[in-house]
Design a protein around this motif. Structure first.
Motif, PDB file in Angstrom:
ATOM      1  N   VAL A  36      37.383  32.398  47.861  1.00 49.29           N
ATOM      2  CA  VAL A  36      36.830  34.479  47.459  1.00 49.29           C
ATOM      3  C   VAL A  36      35.085  34.059  47.311  1.00 49.29           C
ATOM      4  N   SER A  37      34.420  33.253  46.871  1.00 50.47           N
ATOM      5  CA  SER A  37      33.354  33.229  46.720  1.00 50.47           C
ATOM      6  C   SER A  37      31.695  32.957  47.632  1.00 50.47           C
ATOM      7  N   SER A  95      36.469  46.466  42.757  1.00 49.65           N
ATOM      8  CA  SER A  95      35.991  45.646  43.492  1.00 49.65           C
ATOM      9  C   SER A  95      36.351  43.969  43.752  1.00 49.65           C
ATOM     10  N   GLY A 126      32.793  45.108  38.427  1.00 48.74           N
ATOM     11  CA  GLY A 126      32.809  43.820  39.624  1.00 48.74           C
ATOM     12  C   GLY A 126      31.205  43.037  39.413  1.00 48.74           C
ATOM     13  N   ARG A 127      30.958  42.904  39.856  1.00 49.39           N
ATOM     14  CA  ARG A 127      29.707  41.470  39.832  1.00 49.39           C
ATOM     15  C   ARG A 127      27.924  42.304  39.793  1.00 49.39           C
ATOM     16  N   ILE A 180      27.561  46.321  40.068  1.00 46.37           N
ATOM     17  CA  ILE A 180      28.474  47.701  40.755  1.00 46.37           C
ATOM     18  C   ILE A 180      26.631  48.410  39.988  1.00 46.37           C
ATOM     19  N   TYR A 216      36.702  41.564  47.605  1.00 46.65           N
ATOM     20  CA  TYR A 216      36.987  40.775  48.763  1.00 46.65           C
ATOM     21  C   TYR A 216      38.065  39.697  48.706  1.00 46.65           C
TER      22      TYR A 216
HETATM   23  O1   DC Z   1      36.453  40.507  39.279  1.00 45.20           O
HETATM   24  P1   DC Z   1      36.993  39.039  40.112  1.00 45.20           P
HETATM   25  O2   DC Z   1      36.717  37.450  39.747  1.00 45.20           O
HETATM   26  O3   DC Z   1      38.672  39.736  40.868  1.00 45.20           O
HETATM   27  O4   DC Z   1      36.300  38.665  41.497  1.00 45.20           O
HETATM   28  C1   DC Z   1      36.681  38.299  43.017  1.00 45.20           C
HETATM   29  C2   DC Z   1      35.280  37.155  43.792  1.00 45.20           C
HETATM   30  O5   DC Z   1      34.860  38.911  44.692  1.00 45.20           O
HETATM   31  C3   DC Z   1      34.493  36.803  42.466  1.00 45.20           C
HETATM   32  O6   DC Z   1      33.942  35.731  42.913  1.00 45.20           O
HETATM   33  C4   DC Z   1      33.085  37.314  43.154  1.00 45.20           C
HETATM   34  C5   DC Z   1      33.513  38.451  43.780  1.00 45.20           C
HETATM   35  N1   DC Z   1      32.799  39.918  42.834  1.00 45.20           N
HETATM   36  C6   DC Z   1      31.338  40.288  43.900  1.00 45.20           C
HETATM   37  O7   DC Z   1      30.622  39.033  44.667  1.00 45.20           O
HETATM   38  N2   DC Z   1      31.537  41.553  44.251  1.00 45.20           N
HETATM   39  C7   DC Z   1      32.117  42.183  42.883  1.00 45.20           C
HETATM   40  N3   DC Z   1      31.470  43.554  42.951  1.00 45.20           N
HETATM   41  C8   DC Z   1      33.334  42.026  42.965  1.00 45.20           C
HETATM   42  C9   DC Z   1      34.349  41.031  42.727  1.00 45.20           C
END
Ligand code: DC
Length: 232
Positions: free
Chosen positions: A103-104, A34, A133-134, A136, A38
């Motif tokens: 991305v944040s 996921s 992800g964060r 899910i 983003y």
């Molecule tokens: O897992 P990653 O580092 O590739 O994720 C990139 C950015 O996306 C991370 O800084 C937080 C955000 N993210 C999010 O807010 N929600 C998710 N489900 C997955 C990632």
């Protein structure tokens, strides 16, 4: 065997994608990263001039969000899905430090999250999916049968990410830059108003600081077998 939904959440660069990918391959489930979604929206903003430094033109993004088509297509060579943005394979572009550093900002915007969560829920409708992800286990699939929350020491995560960047030919980014970016993203992920990174009450905690990839896989497979046996 009845298919389930597996949610793997946790901090940046803690190897959860590697784990989730291997698990999906092993149990023949679909894998969805996921975070890549983003990242793809962030790349769209960068390539369409929506950023001025670190300031994002949110109004323009709001007007254009329906034009941002993020899809996954299986890469036959790697056996895992590649991220496509409006028809272009952006799997490599979205992993750059520039995207990581912006991305944040994009992932904190509520209308972006709403659009991505809707897509993610659609992808998981038929179950048989591993998504990392964060949010899910908390927001996207609060009823997921198996939830794992992964954590690891920040320096160890930065070392892994640094090695990955070097192996992909990035010889510029320093270890300190990677560590700084990771700490900043941890902070922003945990403190944002919209779907902050938090362990779901029913998620199993996994600290993989000192575990090999193989050990993590065995751990995860065991949890998967326990749950699917219970659900039969
Ligand atoms: O897992 P990653 O580092 O590739 O994720 C990139 C950015 O996306 C991370 O800084 C937080 C955000 N993210 C999010 O807010 N929600 C998710 N489900 C997955 C990632």
């Amino acid at each position: 065997m009845k298919k389930i939904v597996i949610a793997i959440d946790g901090f940046s660069s803690n190897g959860k994608s590697t784990m989730a990918k291997s698990l999906a391959k092993e149990i023949k489930y679909i894998y969805i990263d996921s975070g890549a979604m983003y990242r793809a929206v962030t790349l769209y903003c960068m390539e369409h001039g929506l950023f001025s430094g670190d300031t994002l033109d949110e109004r323009r993004l709001h007007n254009e969000i329906d034009n941002v088509k993020v899809e996954f297509h299986l890469n036959k060579d790697t056996g895992t899905p590649d991220t496509h943005l409006n028809g272009e394979n952006v799997e490599s572009k979205i992993r750059s430090m520039e995207v990581s550093s912006k991305v944040s900002i994009v992932s904190a915007i509520s209308f972006v999250r709403r659009a991505m969560v809707a897509l993610q829920q659609e992808m998981g409708k038929a179950k048989g999916i591993v998504m990392d992800g964060r949010d899910i286990g908390t927001v996207v699939f609060p009823d997921a049968e198996l939830k794992v929350f992964v954590t690891a020491d920040a320096e160890i995560r930065a070392r892994r990410r640094f090695d990955e960047l070097r192996s992909k030919g990035d010889n510029k980014t320093t270890f300190d830059e990677v560590l700084e970016n990771l700490k900043t993203r941890d902070y922003l992920d945990q403190t944002r108003a919209e779907s902050p990174l938090v362990k779901a009450d029913d998620a199993i905690l996994l600290d993989n600081s000192y575990m090999t990839i193989d050990e993590q896989m065995q751990w995860l497979l065991q949890k998967f077998k326990q749950i699917t046996t219970l659900n039969e």
